[in-house]
Design a protein around this motif. Structure first.
Motif, PDB file in Angstrom:
ATOM      1  N   GLU A 137       0.799  -1.074  -0.101  1.00 44.71           N
ATOM      2  CA  GLU A 137       0.060  -0.068  -0.046  1.00 44.71           C
ATOM      3  C   GLU A 137       0.843   1.277   0.031  1.00 44.71           C
ATOM      4  N   VAL A 138       0.464   2.326  -0.684  1.00 40.04           N
ATOM      5  CA  VAL A 138       1.108   3.628  -0.701  1.00 40.04           C
ATOM      6  C   VAL A 138       1.006   3.906   0.606  1.00 40.04           C
ATOM      7  N   VAL A 139       2.136   4.393   1.416  1.00 40.75           N
ATOM      8  CA  VAL A 139       2.040   5.124   2.682  1.00 40.75           C
ATOM      9  C   VAL A 139       2.775   6.317   2.662  1.00 40.75           C
ATOM     10  N   GLY A 140       3.219   6.954   1.689  1.00 38.27           N
ATOM     11  CA  GLY A 140       3.926   8.103   1.652  1.00 38.27           C
ATOM     12  C   GLY A 140       4.155   8.692   0.242  1.00 38.27           C
ATOM     13  N   TRP A 141       4.547   9.946   0.001  1.00 36.59           N
ATOM     14  CA  TRP A 141       4.618  10.493  -1.321  1.00 36.59           C
ATOM     15  C   TRP A 141       5.504  11.812  -1.127  1.00 36.59           C
ATOM     16  N   ALA A 142       6.238  11.931  -2.092  1.00 36.78           N
ATOM     17  CA  ALA A 142       7.128  13.190  -2.253  1.00 36.78           C
ATOM     18  C   ALA A 142       7.381  13.776  -3.660  1.00 36.78           C
ATOM     19  N   CYS A 143       7.297  14.920  -3.951  1.00 39.81           N
ATOM     20  CA  CYS A 143       7.537  15.248  -5.196  1.00 39.81           C
ATOM     21  C   CYS A 143       8.593  16.620  -5.215  1.00 39.81           C
ATOM     22  N   HIS A 144       9.527  16.271  -6.161  1.00 43.45           N
ATOM     23  CA  HIS A 144      10.728  17.594  -6.340  1.00 43.45           C
ATOM     24  C   HIS A 144      10.985  17.676  -7.647  1.00 43.45           C
ATOM     25  N   GLY A 145      11.552  18.832  -8.137  1.00 44.40           N
ATOM     26  CA  GLY A 145      12.139  19.143  -9.448  1.00 44.40           C
ATOM     27  C   GLY A 145      12.867  20.401  -9.210  1.00 44.40           C
ATOM     28  N   PRO A 146      13.046  21.132 -10.346  1.00 47.17           N
ATOM     29  CA  PRO A 146      13.587  22.563 -10.469  1.00 47.17           C
ATOM     30  C   PRO A 146      13.163  23.540  -9.343  1.00 47.17           C
ATOM     31  N   TYR A 147      13.908  24.416  -8.761  1.00 44.64           N
ATOM     32  CA  TYR A 147      13.357  25.387  -7.980  1.00 44.64           C
ATOM     33  C   TYR A 147      12.476  26.275  -8.838  1.00 44.64           C
ATOM     34  N   ARG A 148      11.181  26.708  -8.390  1.00 41.98           N
ATOM     35  CA  ARG A 148      10.071  27.277  -9.117  1.00 41.98           C
ATOM     36  C   ARG A 148      10.275  28.799  -9.297  1.00 41.98           C
ATOM     37  N   ASP A 149      11.284  29.261  -8.638  1.00 42.81           N
ATOM     38  CA  ASP A 149      11.381  30.766  -8.375  1.00 42.81           C
ATOM     39  C   ASP A 149      12.866  31.094  -9.494  1.00 42.81           C
ATOM     40  N   SER A 150      12.586  32.059 -10.537  1.00 37.46           N
ATOM     41  CA  SER A 150      13.705  32.160 -11.229  1.00 37.46           C
ATOM     42  C   SER A 150      14.642  33.015 -10.777  1.00 37.46           C
ATOM     43  N   GLU A 151      14.933  33.609  -9.396  1.00 38.05           N
ATOM     44  CA  GLU A 151      15.573  34.492  -9.075  1.00 38.05           C
ATOM     45  C   GLU A 151      16.846  33.697  -8.395  1.00 38.05           C
ATOM     46  N   LEU A 152      16.678  32.450  -8.429  1.00 37.39           N
ATOM     47  CA  LEU A 152      17.994  31.654  -7.751  1.00 37.39           C
ATOM     48  C   LEU A 152      18.471  30.879  -9.012  1.00 37.39           C
ATOM     49  N   PRO A 153      19.693  30.281  -8.842  1.00 34.39           N
ATOM     50  CA  PRO A 153      20.397  29.542 -10.073  1.00 34.39           C
ATOM     51  C   PRO A 153      19.536  28.306 -10.325  1.00 34.39           C
ATOM     52  N   ALA A 154      19.766  28.010 -11.608  1.00 37.92           N
ATOM     53  CA  ALA A 154      19.085  26.966 -12.321  1.00 37.92           C
ATOM     54  C   ALA A 154      19.370  25.485 -11.549  1.00 37.92           C
ATOM     55  N   GLN A 155      20.666  25.486 -11.218  1.00 36.89           N
ATOM     56  CA  GLN A 155      20.865  24.168 -10.397  1.00 36.89           C
ATOM     57  C   GLN A 155      20.366  23.796  -9.095  1.00 36.89           C
ATOM     58  N   ASP A 156      19.704  24.655  -8.594  1.00 42.39           N
ATOM     59  CA  ASP A 156      18.824  24.542  -7.168  1.00 42.39           C
ATOM     60  C   ASP A 156      17.627  23.625  -7.529  1.00 42.39           C
ATOM     61  N   ALA A 157      17.510  22.398  -6.811  1.00 39.14           N
ATOM     62  CA  ALA A 157      16.209  22.004  -6.873  1.00 39.14           C
ATOM     63  C   ALA A 157      15.194  22.348  -5.426  1.00 39.14           C
ATOM     64  N   GLU A 158      14.002  21.900  -5.695  1.00 36.87           N
ATOM     65  CA  GLU A 158      13.038  22.285  -4.509  1.00 36.87           C
ATOM     66  C   GLU A 158      12.395  20.754  -4.150  1.00 36.87           C
ATOM     67  N   LEU A 159      12.051  20.684  -3.164  1.00 34.20           N
ATOM     68  CA  LEU A 159      11.044  19.746  -2.476  1.00 34.20           C
ATOM     69  C   LEU A 159       9.724  20.363  -2.469  1.00 34.20           C
ATOM     70  N   TYR A 160       9.052  19.925  -3.403  1.00 40.93           N
ATOM     71  CA  TYR A 160       7.746  20.524  -3.482  1.00 40.93           C
ATOM     72  C   TYR A 160       6.650  20.092  -2.147  1.00 40.93           C
ATOM     73  N   ALA A 161       6.561  18.733  -2.144  1.00 42.94           N
ATOM     74  CA  ALA A 161       5.907  18.068  -1.226  1.00 42.94           C
ATOM     75  C   ALA A 161       6.502  16.905  -0.706  1.00 42.94           C
TER      76      ALA A 161
END
Length: 168
Positions: free
Chosen positions: A63-87
């Motif tokens: 059974e699914v017991v947890g979830w995570a989502c990540h990707g590129p940082y959504r704010d363009s003010e920071l370097p493109a190499q930053d990732a973001e943990l969305y949830a």
């Protein structure tokens, strides 16, 4: 994660909000969270995920017991190499069993492999449990705060930052 996991992920997200944010967000808002609407949102987000956005699920006993989502940082003010943990959410019945740590570890590993230098995330300022979780995982508040209002209540968020290991 697959499209078929969206219903369970929506349930985990709602139960996670209702558990983690009780006393931090107006109860009327938490009580009004709608599973049908959340399933539709999860499916839309999953199907329309941009480049580099990764959804992960953790399973226990099939059974699914947890979830995570990540990707590129959504704010363009920071370097493109930053990732973001969305949830990242774990079913309340499975808290303190290592599920969140496993999801975070996998997200960090995938972001490292994708060439990101650090991971950023947002957490409610008053969410002491979540803040301790991230701090134990090596994240620190970077001094950035965002106002957020829910049904007239101020629930500010703080941004955390953590370095990602350099891939060999």
């Amino acid at each position: 994660m697959t499209l078929a996991d969206c219903e369970r992920v929506a349930e985990i997200r709602i139960r996670g909000w209702q558990s983690a944010y009780a006393g931090l967000i107006p109860q009327s808002y938490l009580d009004g969270l709608d599973l049908t609407a959340e399933v539709s949102r999860r499916r839309a987000h999953f199907e329309q995920a941009g480049e580099g956005v990764v959804n992960l699920v953790a399973e226990g006993n099939g059974e699914v017991v947890g979830w995570a989502c990540h990707g590129p940082y959504r704010d363009s003010e920071l370097p493109a190499q930053d990732a973001e943990l969305y949830a990242i959410y774990v079913h309340p019945d499975r808290l303190s069993q290592g599920v969140g740590h496993a999801l975070l570890r996998e997200s960090k590993a995938r972001c490292t492999d994708a060439g990101h230098d650090r991971m950023l995330l947002w957490v409610l300022k008053e969410n002491a449990r979540a803040r301790r979780f991230y701090e134990r995982a090596g994240f620190t508040p970077d001094g950035t705060e965002e106002p957020w209002e829910v049904e007239g209540a101020s629930v500010p968020e703080v941004r955390y930052s953590g370095p990602l290991a350099v891939a060999p």
